[in-house]
Design a protein around this motif. Sequence first.
Motif, PDB file in Angstrom:
ATOM      1  N   UNK A  98      41.025  31.760  50.808  1.00 25.62           N
ATOM      2  CA  UNK A  98      40.018  32.648  50.232  1.00 25.62           C
ATOM      3  C   UNK A  98      40.241  34.086  50.686  1.00 25.62           C
ATOM      4  N   UNK A  99      39.891  35.018  49.820  1.00 28.81           N
ATOM      5  CA  UNK A  99      39.874  36.443  50.151  1.00 28.81           C
ATOM      6  C   UNK A  99      41.229  36.913  50.689  1.00 28.81           C
ATOM      7  N   UNK A 100      41.220  37.686  51.789  1.00 25.55           N
ATOM      8  CA  UNK A 100      42.462  38.257  52.302  1.00 25.55           C
ATOM      9  C   UNK A 100      43.306  37.235  53.054  1.00 25.55           C
ATOM     10  N   UNK A 101      42.854  35.989  53.119  1.00 27.92           N
ATOM     11  CA  UNK A 101      43.726  34.937  53.627  1.00 27.92           C
ATOM     12  C   UNK A 101      44.988  34.832  52.788  1.00 27.92           C
ATOM     13  N   UNK A 102      44.897  35.263  51.525  1.00 29.22           N
ATOM     14  CA  UNK A 102      46.071  35.251  50.650  1.00 29.22           C
ATOM     15  C   UNK A 102      47.183  36.141  51.196  1.00 29.22           C
ATOM     16  N   UNK A 103      46.828  37.201  51.917  1.00 31.54           N
ATOM     17  CA  UNK A 103      47.839  38.078  52.501  1.00 31.54           C
ATOM     18  C   UNK A 103      48.643  37.350  53.572  1.00 31.54           C
ATOM     19  N   UNK A 104      47.987  36.432  54.273  1.00 30.23           N
ATOM     20  CA  UNK A 104      48.693  35.639  55.276  1.00 30.23           C
ATOM     21  C   UNK A 104      49.699  34.716  54.595  1.00 30.23           C
ATOM     22  N   UNK A 105      49.265  34.089  53.499  1.00 32.23           N
ATOM     23  CA  UNK A 105      50.185  33.228  52.752  1.00 32.23           C
ATOM     24  C   UNK A 105      51.360  34.034  52.208  1.00 32.23           C
ATOM     25  N   UNK A 106      51.072  35.240  51.727  1.00 33.32           N
ATOM     26  CA  UNK A 106      52.137  36.088  51.192  1.00 33.32           C
ATOM     27  C   UNK A 106      53.122  36.478  52.289  1.00 33.32           C
ATOM     28  N   UNK A 107      52.614  36.849  53.453  1.00 33.29           N
ATOM     29  CA  UNK A 107      53.472  37.230  54.574  1.00 33.29           C
ATOM     30  C   UNK A 107      54.343  36.057  55.021  1.00 33.29           C
ATOM     31  N   UNK A 108      53.791  34.848  54.905  1.00 31.92           N
ATOM     32  CA  UNK A 108      54.536  33.649  55.290  1.00 31.92           C
ATOM     33  C   UNK A 108      55.523  33.207  54.217  1.00 31.92           C
ATOM     34  N   UNK A 109      55.480  33.865  53.052  1.00 28.56           N
ATOM     35  CA  UNK A 109      56.413  33.548  51.979  1.00 28.56           C
ATOM     36  C   UNK A 109      55.982  32.413  51.073  1.00 28.56           C
ATOM     37  N   UNK A 110      54.765  31.911  51.264  1.00 31.22           N
ATOM     38  CA  UNK A 110      54.316  30.758  50.482  1.00 31.22           C
ATOM     39  C   UNK A 110      53.921  31.125  49.053  1.00 31.22           C
ATOM     40  N   UNK A 111      53.721  32.422  48.793  1.00 34.06           N
ATOM     41  CA  UNK A 111      53.305  32.828  47.450  1.00 34.06           C
ATOM     42  C   UNK A 111      54.451  33.391  46.617  1.00 34.06           C
ATOM     43  N   UNK A 112      55.643  33.417  47.164  1.00 31.88           N
ATOM     44  CA  UNK A 112      56.780  33.950  46.409  1.00 31.88           C
ATOM     45  C   UNK A 112      56.974  33.179  45.103  1.00 31.88           C
ATOM     46  N   UNK A 113      56.972  33.927  43.989  1.00 33.25           N
ATOM     47  CA  UNK A 113      57.157  33.309  42.682  1.00 33.25           C
ATOM     48  C   UNK A 113      55.927  32.624  42.139  1.00 33.25           C
ATOM     49  N   UNK A 114      54.805  32.702  42.854  1.00 33.40           N
ATOM     50  CA  UNK A 114      53.570  32.033  42.418  1.00 33.40           C
ATOM     51  C   UNK A 114      52.514  33.045  41.968  1.00 33.40           C
TER      52      UNK A 114
END
Length: 317
Positions: A98-114
């Motif tokens: 939720x919310x800016x937790x997405x930035x953590x996922x992005x930094x970890x590379x889990x959102x690449x291409x998603x």
Amino acid sequence: MRKVGFILHPGYSPMSLAVSTVFELANLQADEPVYDVRMLSAKGGPVRTSVGFEVMTAPFAGETLDLLVVGGSMEDATPEVIAFVRTAPQFARRIAAPCVGALVLAEAGLLDGRRATTHWMYARDMAKRYPRVKVEEDRIFIADGPIWTSAGMTAGIDLALALVEEDLGLVAARQVARKLVVYHRRSGGQSQFSTLLELEPKSDRMQAVLTYAKRNLADRLSVEDLAERAHLSPRQFSRAFQSETGQTPAKAIEHLRLEAARTLMENTAHPIDVVAQQTGFADRDRMRRAFLRAYGQPPGTVRRAAYRHGASDRIEA
């Protein structure tokens, strides 16, 4: 039992903890507990929230989880948190932020291409910092495969309700929503923005006029009608309204009608003519012109786009 882990790190927003209440209530209404909810941190022990109080946590263990939730924090995630999240697909069936937790996922590379979303205040920064992420800043929540992200604040509850529905069905999710006193099925494809919030009238008088207008969009709602509600002359009303909202009454009413019409187009199967009548556009041509001015697309295209998002966001049509 489904194990759910919430990652907490310093500066964690207490609002993110509201997401855990959805799973708590799902347990209370079930014949037996369905979710085993636990709070996690890099080292375990108390974790300070953004408002100062602390929450007890268990240390990261890498145990198998049905769901890992990375909530929003006012502080950057530590390298330990990023490293742990990066390995999450190995032990968590689903990952939500939720919310800016997405930035953590992005930094970890889990959102690449998603596809992903986050609070509108941070969406453009996220898109700039993480160009491999397909950021959609005007969405309540998005599920792209096993990765779920949501807008800020209460949108995390919408995301959690959708997860409960996926696990336990629509009836169970509706029962939880009722206990939370929230509207169930706020769709993931719904806009994060509200016309009433953007107008921000300064006086109760203008707020009451706008509330009345929103509830009676099918009516004519002329300046004279609205001025009468405000107990002002049309000229006084127009001046006061524009001074408080920055918009003319006619433009504000059109925006309210557009918002209502878009919601109906995205969430119902009502014919375009019916939507136009119900929202005060009178006919489909007038509504079409308004949609093109505001969204650059006609109503039918907006509906088809919502249907596509609905399929991928796992939203009930």
